[in-house]
Design an enzyme around this catalytic site. Structure first.
Site, mmCIF file in Angstrom:
data_model
loop_
_atom_site.group_PDB
_atom_site.id
_atom_site.type_symbol
_atom_site.label_atom_id
_atom_site.label_comp_id
_atom_site.label_asym_id
_atom_site.label_seq_id
_atom_site.Cartn_x
_atom_site.Cartn_y
_atom_site.Cartn_z
ATOM 1 N N SER A 183 0.689 -1.222 -0.124
ATOM 2 C CA SER A 183 -0.022 0.115 0.024
ATOM 3 C C SER A 183 0.891 1.284 -0.051
ATOM 4 O O SER A 183 1.013 1.987 -0.949
ATOM 5 C CB SER A 183 -0.681 0.151 1.229
ATOM 6 O OG SER A 183 -1.724 1.087 1.268
ATOM 7 N N ASP B 157 4.351 -3.959 10.083
ATOM 8 C CA ASP B 157 4.991 -3.861 11.314
ATOM 9 C C ASP B 157 5.615 -5.227 12.034
ATOM 10 O O ASP B 157 6.855 -5.156 12.464
ATOM 11 C CB ASP B 157 4.066 -3.365 12.460
ATOM 12 C CG ASP B 157 3.740 -1.822 12.031
ATOM 13 O OD1 ASP B 157 4.484 -0.938 11.364
ATOM 14 O OD2 ASP B 157 2.500 -1.482 12.428
ATOM 15 N N HIS C 105 5.647 4.582 9.544
ATOM 16 C CA HIS C 105 4.999 4.566 10.753
ATOM 17 C C HIS C 105 5.951 4.395 11.898
ATOM 18 O O HIS C 105 6.855 3.607 11.745
ATOM 19 C CB HIS C 105 4.018 3.292 10.722
ATOM 20 C CG HIS C 105 3.163 3.007 11.971
ATOM 21 N ND1 HIS C 105 2.558 4.008 12.784
ATOM 22 C CD2 HIS C 105 2.759 1.817 12.598
ATOM 23 C CE1 HIS C 105 2.022 3.514 13.923
ATOM 24 N NE2 HIS C 105 2.085 2.044 13.726
ATOM 25 N N SER D 233 -30.356 19.085 8.047
ATOM 26 C CA SER D 233 -31.851 19.527 8.515
ATOM 27 C C SER D 233 -31.532 19.933 9.908
ATOM 28 O O SER D 233 -30.650 19.437 10.734
ATOM 29 C CB SER D 233 -32.613 18.502 8.224
ATOM 30 O OG SER D 233 -32.713 17.648 8.987
#
Length: 340
Positions: A27, A83, A108, A252
């Site tokens: 990815s 990881d 990461h 709304s």
């Protein structure tokens, strides 16, 4: 207020005479590699022998070599592996081929923060972490946009670690959107917390609970799907574009009243208390230890929970309803795994 770095703060020339290696082509790996290549950088891909990603990367025009060779040849090495798989790859192929002056880059902070990898002191250790999945990082880049990213410096023996991190961030398009500096600790703990309690874990559980409540009360599953899942993206997009107040402006009066008067009764103080407990487990390392143990045990509970989720009726109902909307981009996930 945190400083936001943009294109003018980063110099791609820092990477001009360097070889960049991306280890893995999943990815994040494929997105970083393609974006950097399109930015004019020299990028090679490091993969293990027999990887299914080898022909994919080659088809995209990359030179693909074994992981160890990629580390030997590169000046900046991105560890774009899961990881749980990083420590073994580090011991086998990365550590023996590191030398003084090289830069290790992560998307990461897990492995560095929880010390499943302990790099030598003579290499830079940095992070460039886009705040979005890899396919979005790639798509936004090709559209002339960018995904905001974080950078961090853990070790800086070369005195150029931050400049390299900013240059890499510019190469993947992140400085178009804005880059913040953080630490490995802060990125890791906040990222895990967000995934578990809000973005993935919390959201999935909330959607399923709402769907089940309506179906169990006798409403049609299709109605429950539209109300609890389909419209979710529309609301999330409004929040993304204008914040929570901006979303409320666009719905709304009745929806607003239900939001502010009922929402806090559902996501109440008890939920926040459990969020704090989850954060404590992350900070203490308990979650990391449990996740590593799950990997070493063969992913038994992990796979069982995923399969259980795939069997939920919301998946079958959703697949049928999405099939009625040919303009919606479909993603086939059954049996698919990220490639590395």
């Amino acid at each position: 207020m945190a400083k936001v770095y943009t294109d003018n703060d980063a110099d791609l020339g820092v990477l001009q005479n360097k070889t960049l290696a991306v280890l893995g082509f999943g990815s994040q790996g494929h997105a970083h590699a393609l974006n950097l290549k399109d930015s004019g950088c020299r990028v090679i891909i490091g993969l293990y022998e027999g990887s299914k990603s080898i022909p994919v990367a080659q088809e995209k025009g990359f030179e693909v070599v074994r992981t160890a060779e990629a580390v030997r040849r590169a000046d900046v090495i991105m560890v774009a592996l899961p990881d749980t798989k990083q420590p073994a790859a580090y011991e086998k192929d990365i550590a023996p081929n590191l030398s003084a002056g090289k830069t290790l880059l992560f998307s990461h902070g897990f492995s560095i923060h929880f010390k499943t990898i302990v790099p030598p002191k003579n290499v830079n250790v940095i992070m460039v972490a886009p705040k979005g999945p890899g396919h979005i990082v790639r798509r936004q880049y090709t559209e002339g946009k960018g995904v905001p990213s974080l950078i961090a410096v853990y070790q800086n023996p070369g005195k150029d670690a931050k400049a390299i991190a900013l240059a890499w961030a510019k190469g993947i398009g992140a400085t178009r959107a804005g880059v913040l500096q953080t630490s490995f600790k802060e990125e890791t703990e906040t990222d895990l917390f967000g995934e578990q309690t809000v973005l993935c874990g919390g959201l999935s559980a909330l959607v399923q609970a709402g769907y089940e409540t309506l179906v169990e009360a006798g409403y049609q599953p299709e109605m429950a799907y539209f109300e609890c899942l389909h419209e979710l993206k529309l609301i999330a997009d409004l929040m993304n574009e204008a914040g929570i107040s901006g979303m409320r402006f666009s719905v709304s009066e009745t929806a607003k009243w239900g939001d502010v008067s009922v929402g806090p009764k559902i996501i109440d103080a008890s939920v926040k208390k459990r969020m704090k407990a989850a954060l404590t487990d992350i900070q203490s390392g308990k979650f990391a230890k449990g996740w590593i143990a799950e990997y070493k045990g063969g992913y038994k509970k992990y796979n069982a929970l995923l399969k259980q989720g795939e069997k939920h009726s919301i998946e079958k109902v959703g697949e049928r309803l999405r099939g009625l909307m040919p303009w919606m981009k479909k993603r086939q996930i059954k049996g698919a795994q990220a490639a590395y």
